[in-house]
Design a protein around this motif. Structure first.
Motif: not given
Lengths: 208, 208
Positions: A111-112, A114-116, A118-120, A126-127, B115-116, B179-180
Motif C-alpha cells: 500500500n505504501r 502504491a500510494i507513493s 498515486a497521482g503521477t 493504486g488501481r 507515507i512514502s 490515497l490510492l
DNA sequence: GCCGTACCGTAACGTACGGTACGGTGAGGA
DNA sequence: TCCTCACCGTACCGTACGTTACGGTACGGC
C-alpha cells in the motif's frame, strides 16, 4: 519481447516467482527505495533479465503486486446453515482475516508503494492494489451479507454501503496509522478482539 | 545556522511563509517528486536560501507539514447547552469538518508524502502528520464525547475507543481510496450525508 | 563612503540509479 | 563438435537531482 504483465493471465515461471519473492522481500524492507541493482543482487539474476522480463521498474513493481495478489487467498466465507449464529461467525471470521492481512508487513509495504506512486502514475499501481485489496474483499463479503438479508437477519439498502460500514468499524484508524509508521503492534489476540467488536457493532446496526 | 524547525515554537517570517505556501502548492501538484529547484523557481528564491532556512530537503518537507498544520484550524466544538439534540449537532458538525479536511487535496498530498517516507525516515514526517491529524482530532472530539457521557447521553468505557469507532464510521474506506488514487469525488452534499449517517450510527451504538 | 547581512540567480559538483551493452557459461539439440 | 539460447555478472552511459559555491544586488548601520 517483454512479458505482457498487464494481462490478467500472467503466469510467472518458477524462476520468475523466485525473483519476485526476493523483490517483494526487498520491497517490504526498503520500501520504494528498492533499486533494480539490489533486486538483481538479491535474486542472483542479471539486471538485463529483469528488464527483459518486466520491461522497466514500474513493470517490476506491478508484477510484484500481482504476484502477491495471486498468492494470498481471499477469505471465502460460506455459511452452510444460515442463522443468526452462523452469520455472526462468518462475518467475524472474515473480519479476523481481513484485519490480519491489512495489518501485515506485506500489505503495509504494498500500500505504501502504491500510494507513493498515486497521482503521477501511468501503470495504475493504486488501481491494482484497490482491485485486489479493498474491492476484492467487498466482493467476498457482500454475498454473505445479502444472504443474511434474504434470510431476514440483516437489513440494509445496498450491500456496498453495508460492507463499507463494516470495513470502517473493523479497520477504524488502524491502516492509516500503520501506513504512517505508527508503532502499533496488532497481535493475534487484539485482532480477534477487534473483529469481535466490529461484528458486534455491525450486527447491532444492521441486524433486524 | 539552520533554523530549529523541530522545535514547536517555529514561527516562519512572512517571506518564509510565502516560500512554504509555494512549496505546499507544488507538493499538492507533483507529490513527492517536487524538487528543490522547482521550489526555488516557483517561490522566486534561491536554493541557497532554502538550504539556509530548512537545512535540507527533509527539513523543507517537515516545515511544509508543520506550516500547514499551523494554518488549518481544528474544528472546535463546544455545545453550550448539552442535550441529545445539541450533542448530535456537535458530533455531526465535527464529522463534516473532519471529512472535508481528510478528503481535501492538501491532506491527501501530505499524507501521501508522509507515507512514502514512513519506514525509512529520520525526520518522523509520519509522526508529525499523525500528531497534527488523527491524534489532534481525537483530542478535540473526546471532551465532547465525555461531556455527553457525563450528561448521561452516551455510554462507553474509554473515550479513545469511542472516537476510533466514530472515525471508522465516518471515514470508512474513503481515505485509503483517495490515497490510492481512486477517482472518488466527495462533494459538499456527500460529505454532509456521510457525516449525518456516521453520527446516526454512532449514537445508535453509544447512545443510552 | 564602507562594511556586513540577507537574499537572488545560476553555474557547477557529486552521486545514485534507471537503463543498456557485452563477454562468459552452462544446457540442450543437431 | 558446434550452434543457439537463456541467463549471469559487470562495466558502462546518461540523467536527474540534492547540495554547494559564487557573483551580483539591495539595504541598514557607522
Amino acid at each position: 519481447m517483454t512479458l505482457n504483465i498487464a494481462s490478467s493471465d500472467f503466469l510467472p515461471t518458477r524462476r520468475q516467482g523466485e525473483v519476485l519473492d526476493a523483490a517483494l522481500q526487498l520491497l517490504v524492507e526498503d520500501g520504494d527505495r528498492l533499486t533494480m541493482s539490489a533486486v538483481a543482487r538479491e535474486a542472483s539474476c542479471s539486471k538485463e533479465t529483469l528488464y527483459k522480463w518486466f520491461g522497466d521498474r514500474e513493470g517490476l513493481l506491478t508484477a510484484i503486486v500481482k504476484w502477491q495478489a495471486s498468492k494470498v487467498g481471499m477469505p471465502r466465507v460460506e455459511p452452510d446453515k444460515l442463522n443468526a449464529q452462523s452469520l455472526r461467525k462468518s462475518i467475524e471470521s472474515f473480519g479476523r482475516n481481513l484485519l490480519s492481512v491489512l495489518s501485515g508487513d506485506i500489505s503495509v509495504a504494498l500500500n505504501r508503494v502504491a500510494i507513493s506512486h498515486a497521482g503521477t502514475d501511468r501503470s495504475g499501481l493504486g488501481r491494482i492494489v484497490l482491485e485486489n485489496g479493498r474491492f476484492a474483499m467487498g466482493q467476498r463479503l457482500k454475498p454473505v451479507l445479502e444472504a443474511g438479508r434474504d434470510a431476514g437477519l440483516l437489513g440494509f439498502e445496498d450491500a456496498e454501503g453495508a460492507f463499507c460500514t463494516f470495513f470502517g468499524l473493523l479497520v477504524r484508524d488502524t491502516q492509516i496509522r500503520l501506513l504512517l509508521g505508527d508503532d502499533l503492534v496488532l497481535g493475534k489476540q487484539a485482532i480477534e478482539r477487534e473483529a469481535a467488536r466490529a461484528t458486534e457493532q455491525f450486527i447491532s446496526l444492521y441486524g433486524t
